[in-house]
Motif scaffolding. Sequence first.
Motif, short mmCIF file in Angstrom:
data_model
loop_
_atom_site.label_atom_id
_atom_site.label_comp_id
_atom_site.label_asym_id
_atom_site.label_seq_id
_atom_site.Cartn_x
_atom_site.Cartn_y
_atom_site.Cartn_z
N UNK A 74 40.11 47.78 34.46
CA UNK A 74 40.95 47.15 35.46
C UNK A 74 41.06 47.72 36.84
N UNK A 75 41.06 46.77 37.83
CA UNK A 75 41.48 47.13 39.35
C UNK A 75 42.93 48.04 39.25
N UNK A 76 42.64 49.43 39.87
CA UNK A 76 43.89 50.23 40.26
C UNK A 76 44.60 49.64 41.54
N UNK A 77 45.69 49.41 41.45
CA UNK A 77 46.41 48.76 42.83
C UNK A 77 46.11 49.50 44.10
N UNK A 78 45.68 48.75 45.25
CA UNK A 78 45.25 49.44 46.55
C UNK A 78 43.98 49.86 46.62
N UNK A 79 43.35 49.91 45.36
CA UNK A 79 42.11 50.65 45.34
C UNK A 79 41.01 49.57 45.70
N UNK A 80 40.03 49.59 46.65
CA UNK A 80 39.08 48.30 47.16
C UNK A 80 38.16 48.35 45.80
N UNK A 81 37.62 47.41 45.69
CA UNK A 81 36.91 46.81 44.43
C UNK A 81 35.40 47.31 45.23
N UNK A 82 34.52 47.72 44.40
CA UNK A 82 33.13 48.06 44.78
C UNK A 82 32.41 46.74 45.24
N UNK A 83 31.64 46.95 46.30
CA UNK A 83 30.88 45.56 46.76
C UNK A 83 29.78 45.22 45.70
N UNK A 84 29.80 43.79 45.60
CA UNK A 84 28.81 43.08 44.57
C UNK A 84 27.64 43.23 45.00
N UNK A 85 26.49 43.64 44.29
CA UNK A 85 25.09 43.84 44.43
C UNK A 85 24.77 42.51 45.20
N UNK A 86 23.95 42.81 46.29
CA UNK A 86 23.30 41.71 46.81
C UNK A 86 22.43 40.69 46.00
N UNK A 87 22.72 39.42 46.01
CA UNK A 87 22.04 38.41 44.96
C UNK A 87 20.36 38.55 45.38
N UNK A 88 19.67 38.54 44.30
CA UNK A 88 18.17 38.58 44.58
C UNK A 88 17.60 37.12 44.74
N UNK A 89 16.80 36.81 45.41
CA UNK A 89 16.18 35.53 45.60
C UNK A 89 14.86 35.29 44.82
#
Length: 240
Positions: free
Chosen positions: A225-240
């Motif tokens: 689960x996310x730690x408070x204040x820690x930015x979440x990693x960016x989601x991978x770009x969706x492939x087309x």
Amino acid sequence: MDDEHGRRIPLAILFDVDGCLISTGGAGTRSWRHAFDRLHGISADIGQFTEAGMTDPEVGRLTFVRVIGREPTDREMARLLGAYLQRLSEEVKESPGYRVMPGVEALLPRLVDAGILLGIVSGALEAATHIKLGRADLNRFFCVGGYGSDSSDRGQLTRLAIERAGRVHGHVLDAADVLVVGDTPRDVDGAHAAGAVAVGVATGKYSVEALRAAGADDVLQTLEEPLPGVPEPPHPAATV
């Protein structure tokens, strides 16, 4: 600096070890038993006399008093801790129940990449901490620490870890910019005594409810689960 929700992004995060990052599968208990048996002919069970979150010197001393009936001398204490550490290396290496807690292996490198300094706050002796983390190759993520060999007071060893983190950065850290992550009420108390943010994680002996009741500022079921204040990693770009 704040995250997108207005929470301060921590400059440092300090983790407890047993029950939080890893479980040794009882290697510590077996090592204490062996040490008492080897030195005093008594297979002492530390679980009868001590509680989760105590420091190693406290565990050794309290157990000695209960099974021997007096305080250990300085030389007896040194021999006991030495015998414990020697056995611990073998027990951790061979323990069939050793495991890394959920989310840890993905979380630690992500925190390092985010520019957050990582450290340890543990009641274990410094050498015992590195033995326990070594099997999973986790020592490489941690720059600083406060240990049971520094102080029997959880607040003091947490303050020492924060002070050492400040030395790495070259300036005093505001404890409010530090998260302390642990699985026991003693971890929560130690964090608050040092002025840090206490994050409970219910992967040890204490439930989410028990950690909330102990006063943790945030409580997680696991480190997935996310730690408070820690930015979440960016989601991978969706492939087309």
